[in-house]
Design an enzyme around this catalytic site. Structure first.
Site, PDB file in Angstrom:
ATOM      1  N   CYS A 157      24.179  20.732 -29.775  1.00 41.52           N
ATOM      2  CA  CYS A 157      24.468  19.829 -28.665  1.00 41.52           C
ATOM      3  C   CYS A 157      23.377  18.746 -28.622  1.00 41.52           C
ATOM      4  CB  CYS A 157      24.484  20.609 -27.360  1.00 41.52           C
ATOM      5  SG  CYS A 157      24.683  19.513 -25.946  1.00 41.52           S
ATOM      6  N   HIS A 163      17.145  34.095 -25.247  1.00 40.82           N
ATOM      7  CA  HIS A 163      18.304  33.227 -25.468  1.00 40.82           C
ATOM      8  C   HIS A 163      18.160  32.454 -26.783  1.00 40.82           C
ATOM      9  CE1 HIS A 163      21.381  30.196 -24.882  1.00 40.82           C
ATOM     10  NE2 HIS A 163      21.865  30.948 -23.913  1.00 40.82           N
ATOM     11  N   GLU A 196      19.127  29.613 -27.690  1.00 40.55           N
ATOM     12  CA  GLU A 196      18.719  28.195 -27.543  1.00 40.55           C
ATOM     13  C   GLU A 196      17.197  28.097 -27.439  1.00 40.55           C
ATOM     14  OE1 GLU A 196      20.389  25.808 -24.222  1.00 40.55           O
ATOM     15  OE2 GLU A 196      18.373  24.977 -24.096  1.00 40.55           O
ATOM     16  N   THR A 226      18.467  24.378 -21.312  1.00 43.40           N
ATOM     17  CA  THR A 226      19.447  23.471 -20.680  1.00 43.40           C
ATOM     18  C   THR A 226      20.210  24.110 -19.519  1.00 43.40           C
ATOM     19  OG1 THR A 226      21.062  24.099 -22.348  1.00 43.40           O
ATOM     20  CG2 THR A 226      19.878  22.042 -22.714  1.00 43.40           C
ATOM     21  N   CYS A 282      20.656  20.625 -18.265  1.00 42.87           N
ATOM     22  CA  CYS A 282      21.932  19.914 -18.384  1.00 42.87           C
ATOM     23  C   CYS A 282      22.731  20.175 -17.112  1.00 42.87           C
ATOM     24  CB  CYS A 282      22.663  20.454 -19.605  1.00 42.87           C
ATOM     25  SG  CYS A 282      24.393  20.031 -19.634  1.00 42.87           S
ATOM     26  N   SER A 334      32.065  37.221 -18.115  1.00 45.02           N
ATOM     27  CA  SER A 334      31.332  35.951 -18.157  1.00 45.02           C
ATOM     28  C   SER A 334      30.674  35.706 -16.800  1.00 45.02           C
ATOM     29  CB  SER A 334      32.329  34.832 -18.517  1.00 45.02           C
ATOM     30  OG  SER A 334      31.955  33.629 -17.900  1.00 45.02           O
ATOM     31  N   SER A 335      29.349  35.621 -16.807  1.00 45.77           N
ATOM     32  CA  SER A 335      28.641  35.507 -15.528  1.00 45.77           C
ATOM     33  C   SER A 335      28.898  34.147 -14.877  1.00 45.77           C
ATOM     34  CB  SER A 335      27.153  35.759 -15.707  1.00 45.77           C
ATOM     35  OG  SER A 335      26.631  34.842 -16.603  1.00 45.77           O
ATOM     36  N   ASN A 336      29.090  33.100 -15.687  1.00 42.00           N
ATOM     37  CA  ASN A 336      29.324  31.802 -15.051  1.00 42.00           C
ATOM     38  C   ASN A 336      30.716  31.738 -14.426  1.00 42.00           C
ATOM     39  OD1 ASN A 336      31.104  29.730 -16.676  1.00 42.00           O
ATOM     40  ND2 ASN A 336      30.046  30.964 -18.183  1.00 42.00           N
ATOM     41  N   SER A 368      33.388  29.215 -21.167  1.00 46.29           N
ATOM     42  CA  SER A 368      33.843  29.607 -22.507  1.00 46.29           C
ATOM     43  C   SER A 368      35.366  29.690 -22.593  1.00 46.29           C
ATOM     44  CB  SER A 368      33.269  30.969 -22.898  1.00 46.29           C
ATOM     45  OG  SER A 368      31.931  31.042 -22.564  1.00 46.29           O
TER      46      SER A 368
HETATM   47 FE1  F3S Z   1      25.148  20.953 -24.179  1.00 49.29          FE
HETATM   48 FE2  F3S Z   1      24.985  21.165 -21.587  1.00 49.29          FE
HETATM   49 FE3  F3S Z   1      26.838  22.407 -22.867  1.00 49.29          FE
HETATM   50  S1  F3S Z   1      23.314  21.236 -23.025  1.00 49.29           S
HETATM   51  S2  F3S Z   1      26.020  22.856 -24.851  1.00 49.29           S
HETATM   52  S3  F3S Z   1      26.601  20.193 -22.713  1.00 49.29           S
HETATM   53  S4  F3S Z   1      25.739  23.193 -21.122  1.00 49.29           S
END
Ligand code: F3S
Length: 283
Positions: free
Chosen positions: A99, A127, A129, A167, A195, A223-225, A267
């Site tokens: 990303c 994580h 990332e 993010t 983000c 999925s927690s979100n 997701s």
């Molecule tokens: Fe990128 Fe934000 Fe999704 S950093 S992968 S657009 S949650």
């Protein structure tokens, strides 16, 4: 019946871009295997669909065999510099679907570390990332996830500090952690790299739920979100229903409503959202 689908429902820009990249590579590629480094998305149906089309998920670079015309796709989470260098030494094509918001963090960390800054990553060390980000300063950084960890933090040598965030980290918690570190009187450069895709999705879901007679939240049960989205919507609209796929939808429950809102977790692929939307519309 009026149906309102949240614009921010489902995949964020970065994950959508990564999934689309895999399908685009498949479309264009005539020969040779296609790999993703880790599952491209936390959604079994999509990963299985890609597997059925020949995409293999690699869990480490060591699994990569000598194969003619192989393509390796890097997912939205990004990877460490060491992994990137190792991939570049192999006789493969690399398609980088990191990303751009994550890539920006890699660049900040790499640049500031080269300028002599100490790096602090606010996020979860487990994580992928964050693990990727740490690899852009040779893992010479501290990862802080909790207020207690921030309180305990002490600098080993006097240096300027650059702070970045995972993010998807909670903004309020990031602010609190930064406040604790600032009080220690270090020379700190704070880069807010959070983000806002999650926040936008949650705010929009709440607004739609408030203005609808019923609300449908689509996403994986684990999925927690999506769970969080469900809680936000339920607070605003008692007739909120959590479904994984169209099969879980009992339309009898919706017949007496004039307006139905729809949103989906991060997701949930677009085709499931569209399927639910058109089913509700045509019933
Ligand atoms: Fe990128 Fe934000 Fe999704 S950093 S992968 S657009 S949650």
């Amino acid at each position: 019946m009026k149906i309102e689908l949240a614009k921010s429902a489902g995949l964020c820009f970065g994950v959508k871009r990564a999934v689309d990249t895999v399908y685009d590579v498949l479309k264009e590629k005539k020969e040779g295997p296609v790999h993703t480094l880790g599952p491209i998305i936390h959604n079994e149906q999509v990963v299985q669909d890609l597997e059925s089309k020949g995409v293999q998920v690699l869990h480490s670079i060591d699994e990569l065999k000598e194969e003619k015309d192989a393509v390796v796709i890097i997912r939205s989470h990004g990877i460490t510099k060491q992994m990137q260098d190792a991939l570049e030494k192999k006789d493969i094509s690399i398609v980088d679907a990191t990303c751009p918001f994550v890539k920006k963090i890699h660049n900040i960390v790499h640049e500031k570390w080269n300028e002599g800054y100490e790096i602090i990553v606010v996020g979860s060390a487990k994580h992928p990332e964050v693990q990727g980000i740490c690899g852009w300063c040779d893992n010479c950084c501290s990862v802080i996830e909790t207020l207690e960890e921030a309180q305990k933090y002490t600098q080993k040598e006097p240096k300027k500090i650059c702070i970045v965030a995972q993010t998807t980290f909670n903004y309020k918690k990031f602010e609190d952690i930064v406040d604790i570190l600032l009080k220690k009187s270090y020379d700190i450069l704070v880069m807010n790299t959070i983000c806002n895709a999650t926040e936008v999705r949650q705010t929009e879901a709440g607004t739609i739920a408030r203005n609808s007679d019923a609300m449908i939240v689509i996403g994986g049960k684990h999925s927690s979100n999506t769970q969080k989205l469900y809680e936000i919507c339920k607070k605003e609209c008692l007739n909120t229903h959590f479904i994984q796929t169209l099969d879980d939808l009992d339309l009898n429950l919706f017949q007496s409503f004039r307006s139905v809102g729809i949103t989906a977790g991060a997701s949930t692929p677009n085709n499931i959202i569209k399927e639910v939307q058109s089913y509700v519309r045509h019933e």
